[in-house]
Design a protein around this motif. Structure first.
Motif, PDB file in Angstrom:
ATOM      1  N   GLY A 152       0.814  -1.210   0.000  1.00 60.38           N
ATOM      2  CA  GLY A 152       0.000   0.000   0.000  1.00 60.38           C
ATOM      3  C   GLY A 152       0.844   1.255   0.000  1.00 60.38           C
ATOM      4  N   PHE A 153       1.927   1.248   0.787  1.00 63.67           N
ATOM      5  CA  PHE A 153       2.810   2.418   0.850  1.00 63.67           C
ATOM      6  C   PHE A 153       3.489   2.669  -0.501  1.00 63.67           C
ATOM      7  N   LEU A 154       4.015   1.595  -1.112  1.00 64.56           N
ATOM      8  CA  LEU A 154       4.698   1.756  -2.398  1.00 64.56           C
ATOM      9  C   LEU A 154       3.732   2.189  -3.492  1.00 64.56           C
ATOM     10  N   PHE A 155       2.506   1.676  -3.442  1.00 70.47           N
ATOM     11  CA  PHE A 155       1.511   2.092  -4.428  1.00 70.47           C
ATOM     12  C   PHE A 155       1.208   3.582  -4.289  1.00 70.47           C
ATOM     13  N   GLY A 156       1.220   4.064  -3.046  1.00 71.48           N
ATOM     14  CA  GLY A 156       1.023   5.491  -2.828  1.00 71.48           C
ATOM     15  C   GLY A 156       2.148   6.327  -3.405  1.00 71.48           C
ATOM     16  N   LEU A 157       3.375   5.785  -3.440  1.00 62.60           N
ATOM     17  CA  LEU A 157       4.507   6.499  -4.032  1.00 62.60           C
ATOM     18  C   LEU A 157       4.400   6.560  -5.553  1.00 62.60           C
ATOM     19  N   GLY A 158       3.862   5.519  -6.131  1.00 62.18           N
ATOM     20  CA  GLY A 158       3.717   5.441  -7.591  1.00 62.18           C
ATOM     21  C   GLY A 158       3.144   4.092  -7.952  1.00 62.18           C
ATOM     22  N   ARG A 159       2.232   4.059  -8.899  1.00 66.47           N
ATOM     23  CA  ARG A 159       1.537   2.811  -9.210  1.00 66.47           C
ATOM     24  C   ARG A 159       2.470   1.715  -9.703  1.00 66.47           C
ATOM     25  N   ALA A 160       3.593   2.084 -10.301  1.00 68.97           N
ATOM     26  CA  ALA A 160       4.519   1.080 -10.824  1.00 68.97           C
ATOM     27  C   ALA A 160       5.485   0.566  -9.766  1.00 68.97           C
ATOM     28  N   VAL A 161       5.620   1.286  -8.669  1.00 68.45           N
ATOM     29  CA  VAL A 161       6.693   0.993  -7.707  1.00 68.45           C
ATOM     30  C   VAL A 161       6.582  -0.402  -7.087  1.00 68.45           C
ATOM     31  N   PRO A 162       5.405  -0.848  -6.599  1.00 70.73           N
ATOM     32  CA  PRO A 162       5.368  -2.183  -5.979  1.00 70.73           C
ATOM     33  C   PRO A 162       5.701  -3.309  -6.945  1.00 70.73           C
ATOM     34  N   PHE A 163       5.371  -3.128  -8.221  1.00 65.11           N
ATOM     35  CA  PHE A 163       5.671  -4.175  -9.197  1.00 65.11           C
ATOM     36  C   PHE A 163       7.173  -4.210  -9.503  1.00 65.11           C
ATOM     37  N   ALA A 164       7.794  -3.051  -9.564  1.00 67.61           N
ATOM     38  CA  ALA A 164       9.244  -3.002  -9.753  1.00 67.61           C
ATOM     39  C   ALA A 164       9.956  -3.609  -8.549  1.00 67.61           C
ATOM     40  N   ALA A 165       9.442  -3.332  -7.347  1.00 65.27           N
ATOM     41  CA  ALA A 165      10.051  -3.889  -6.140  1.00 65.27           C
ATOM     42  C   ALA A 165       9.927  -5.410  -6.123  1.00 65.27           C
ATOM     43  N   ASP A 166       8.782  -5.923  -6.555  1.00 68.96           N
ATOM     44  CA  ASP A 166       8.594  -7.375  -6.594  1.00 68.96           C
ATOM     45  C   ASP A 166       9.565  -8.010  -7.583  1.00 68.96           C
ATOM     46  N   ALA A 167       9.755  -7.377  -8.735  1.00 66.44           N
ATOM     47  CA  ALA A 167      10.731  -7.892  -9.707  1.00 66.44           C
ATOM     48  C   ALA A 167      12.122  -7.954  -9.092  1.00 66.44           C
ATOM     49  N   ALA A 168      12.491  -6.929  -8.319  1.00 66.49           N
ATOM     50  CA  ALA A 168      13.803  -6.910  -7.682  1.00 66.49           C
ATOM     51  C   ALA A 168      13.966  -8.052  -6.683  1.00 66.49           C
ATOM     52  N   THR A 169      12.890  -8.391  -5.962  1.00 66.24           N
ATOM     53  CA  THR A 169      13.010  -9.490  -4.993  1.00 66.24           C
ATOM     54  C   THR A 169      13.169 -10.832  -5.695  1.00 66.24           C
ATOM     55  N   TYR A 170      12.587 -10.988  -6.872  1.00 70.90           N
ATOM     56  CA  TYR A 170      12.833 -12.214  -7.632  1.00 70.90           C
ATOM     57  C   TYR A 170      14.305 -12.285  -8.050  1.00 70.90           C
ATOM     58  N   GLY A 171      14.897 -11.133  -8.325  1.00 75.14           N
ATOM     59  CA  GLY A 171      16.323 -11.106  -8.615  1.00 75.14           C
ATOM     60  C   GLY A 171      17.145 -11.550  -7.418  1.00 75.14           C
ATOM     61  N   MET A 172      16.762 -11.110  -6.228  1.00 79.06           N
ATOM     62  CA  MET A 172      17.460 -11.534  -5.013  1.00 79.06           C
ATOM     63  C   MET A 172      17.334 -13.041  -4.812  1.00 79.06           C
ATOM     64  N   SER A 173      16.161 -13.581  -5.076  1.00 82.18           N
ATOM     65  CA  SER A 173      15.968 -15.022  -4.951  1.00 82.18           C
ATOM     66  C   SER A 173      16.855 -15.784  -5.934  1.00 82.18           C
ATOM     67  N   LEU A 174      16.971 -15.265  -7.151  1.00 84.53           N
ATOM     68  CA  LEU A 174      17.857 -15.900  -8.135  1.00 84.53           C
ATOM     69  C   LEU A 174      19.298 -15.965  -7.637  1.00 84.53           C
ATOM     70  N   VAL A 175      19.754 -14.895  -7.005  1.00 83.96           N
ATOM     71  CA  VAL A 175      21.130 -14.851  -6.502  1.00 83.96           C
ATOM     72  C   VAL A 175      21.339 -15.916  -5.432  1.00 83.96           C
ATOM     73  N   GLY A 228      -3.092  -1.123   3.349  1.00 84.94           N
ATOM     74  CA  GLY A 228      -1.946  -1.967   3.659  1.00 84.94           C
ATOM     75  C   GLY A 228      -1.803  -2.210   5.151  1.00 84.94           C
ATOM     76  N   LEU A 229      -2.035  -1.186   5.960  1.00 80.63           N
ATOM     77  CA  LEU A 229      -1.945  -1.338   7.411  1.00 80.63           C
ATOM     78  C   LEU A 229      -3.040  -2.255   7.945  1.00 80.63           C
ATOM     79  N   ILE A 230      -4.239  -2.146   7.361  1.00 82.15           N
ATOM     80  CA  ILE A 230      -5.318  -3.051   7.765  1.00 82.15           C
ATOM     81  C   ILE A 230      -4.903  -4.502   7.522  1.00 82.15           C
ATOM     82  N   LEU A 231      -4.376  -4.769   6.347  1.00 82.53           N
ATOM     83  CA  LEU A 231      -3.957  -6.132   6.027  1.00 82.53           C
ATOM     84  C   LEU A 231      -2.756  -6.559   6.864  1.00 82.53           C
ATOM     85  N   ALA A 232      -1.970  -5.572   7.336  1.00 81.65           N
ATOM     86  CA  ALA A 232      -0.868  -5.908   8.227  1.00 81.65           C
ATOM     87  C   ALA A 232      -1.376  -6.504   9.526  1.00 81.65           C
ATOM     88  N   GLY A 233      -2.609  -6.108   9.935  1.00 78.53           N
ATOM     89  CA  GLY A 233      -3.208  -6.722  11.122  1.00 78.53           C
ATOM     90  C   GLY A 233      -3.323  -8.226  10.962  1.00 78.53           C
TER      91      GLY A 233
END
Length: 409
Positions: free
Chosen positions: A161-184, A257-262
């Motif tokens: 929710g926070f990343l979506f508030g920064l920009g609609r593309a940001v959470p998807f870019a962040a998710d792609a980066a975590t797949y890169g970390m998993s590959l490593v 996002g905070l609600i779902l964090a509960g």
């Protein structure tokens, strides 16, 4: 036999765990971002449900063949191929959103493709753990994985929710980066993950049917598999309902996002208490009681649709989930012959996760037709039916305490 080294010193398992912790965090973030994006683009809960359906329908149609496939390949290579594909898909979604080219058909296709790769990856990871971890440490490894899942839910959903508030593309870019970390981290596991060949391979259909037939002949596992399918489908609709209810009452993406964090807080606490509860409560009490807890708390979403109340109710519902998983998982592993375990798990996951796409689709339609609060009441009524069925089913009230006599395929 000497005691195995501490699980913390199992380098290969810890590498796998770290990579998947990062990946799970990104996936949770984008799971929140998908419906937020679709609602922002279309304003339609039904469209959001359709994207959720596309993301999860592979769990229904792909589990069984994927289970047979995973048994035949190097798990590490399979996971790396899946991560490379998912990285490419999420990077493409992020680019399309950033350029204003994200259409509903594109999001549906991306969600479906990512879901297919996730099904294969999850089965490969489960099998890899069995190859990386000593049998005496299996429960500890599974508990560590449960904490990872719950921790990702706690942190990833508000992050989405926070990343979506920064920009609609940001959470998807962040998710792609975590797949890169998993590959490593997967690349750093420098050993093949191939199970020993236990005999000649048969036709894949024969192997799938064998796992299904064995499971169907176990009354407790059969009944609980069907009950899990019912509750999972309802909960997928509930998650979408929570987002729609919160947005209808003016909650921002960050607050959603905070609600779902509960839910994540409750799940993490439940993961910490699951082993303790599993040792002190009868299995029947956990299985039946969990359904009644969910039935009691669901109406709260309609009666008091304020963020803090929704989050607290979600935390309560999530708390009992890990105990359910630990109890059913331990009984399943005790009853199922090792040669059949992967196929039996694939059948169970087909039923359990196969209900999720239907929950997304039906939940979206209900929210469109009935409205948020009315849809929650309908879901609560359905959960009540599941709880009653669990309570009245003899095999659930009297779970087995030992393996069945015919314990071989």
């Amino acid at each position: 036999m000497p005691e195995p080294a501490s699980l913390r010193r199992n380098r290969h398992f810890q590498l796998l765990w770290i990579g998947q912790a990062a990946s799970a965090l990104g996936s949770r973030a984008s799971t929140v971002a998908y419906p937020l994006l679709v609602l922002a683009l279309t304003g339609s809960p039904a469209a959001a449900g359709l994207v959720g359906f596309a993301a999860t329908i592979p769990y229904l149609v792909l589990q069984l063949p994927a289970g047979v496939l995973v048994d035949r390949v190097d798990r590490r290579r399979a996971m790396m191929a899946c991560d490379a594909g998912r990285l490419t898909i999420l990077a493409g979604v992020a680019a399309a959103v950033a350029m204003g080219q994200a259409s509903l058909p594109l999001l549906i296709a991306a969600a479906f493709a990512e879901g297919c790769l996730t099904v294969v990856f999850n089965l490969a990871e489960l099998s890899a753990i069995q190859l990386l971890v000593h049998s005496q440490q299996m429960e500890a490894a599974l508990a560590q994985n449960e904490a990872r899942v719950r921790g990702a839910g706690l942190a990833g959903q508000p992050l989405g929710g926070f990343l979506f508030g920064l920009g609609r593309a940001v959470p998807f870019a962040a998710d792609a980066a975590t797949y890169g970390m998993s590959l490593v981290t997967l690349a750093a596991i420098r050993r093949p993950l191939v199970a020993a060949d236990t005999g000649g391979r048969r036709h894949p259909w024969t192997e799938m049917v064998e796992g299904l037939g064995w499971l169907w002949r176990q009354p407790f596992l059969r009944s609980t598999t069907l009950i899990v399918a019912g509750s999972n489908g309802l909960f997928q609709a509930v998650i979408l309902a929570v987002i729609v209810v919160a947005r209808a009452h003016g909650a921002s993406p960050a607050v959603v996002g905070l609600i779902l964090a509960g839910w994540g807080v409750g799940g993490l606490a439940g993961a910490a208490a699951a082993a303790w509860l599993g040792k002190r409560l009868p299995a029947a009490a956990v299985v039946i009681g969990a359904n009644w807890v969910w039935t009691a708390l669901l109406p709260v979403l309609a009666l008091a649709p304020r963020p803090i109340v929704i989050g607290a109710a979600g935390a309560g519902m999530a708390f009992v989930g890990p105990a359910w998983n630990v109890v059913l998982g331990s009984i399943e592993m005790r009853l199922t012959p090792p040669a059949l375990l992967r196929r039996v798990q694939a059948v169970q996951m087909t039923a359990a996760y196969g209900a999720i796409p239907l929950g997304s689709l039906i939940g979206g339609l209900m929210l469109d037709r009935l409205g948020p609060e009315e849809a929650v009441w309908a879901l609560a009524a359905c959960m009540l039916v599941v709880a009653v069925v669990a309570t009245l089913t003899p095999s659930v009230r009297r779970p087995p305490v030992s393996a069945p006599a015919a314990a071989s395929p």
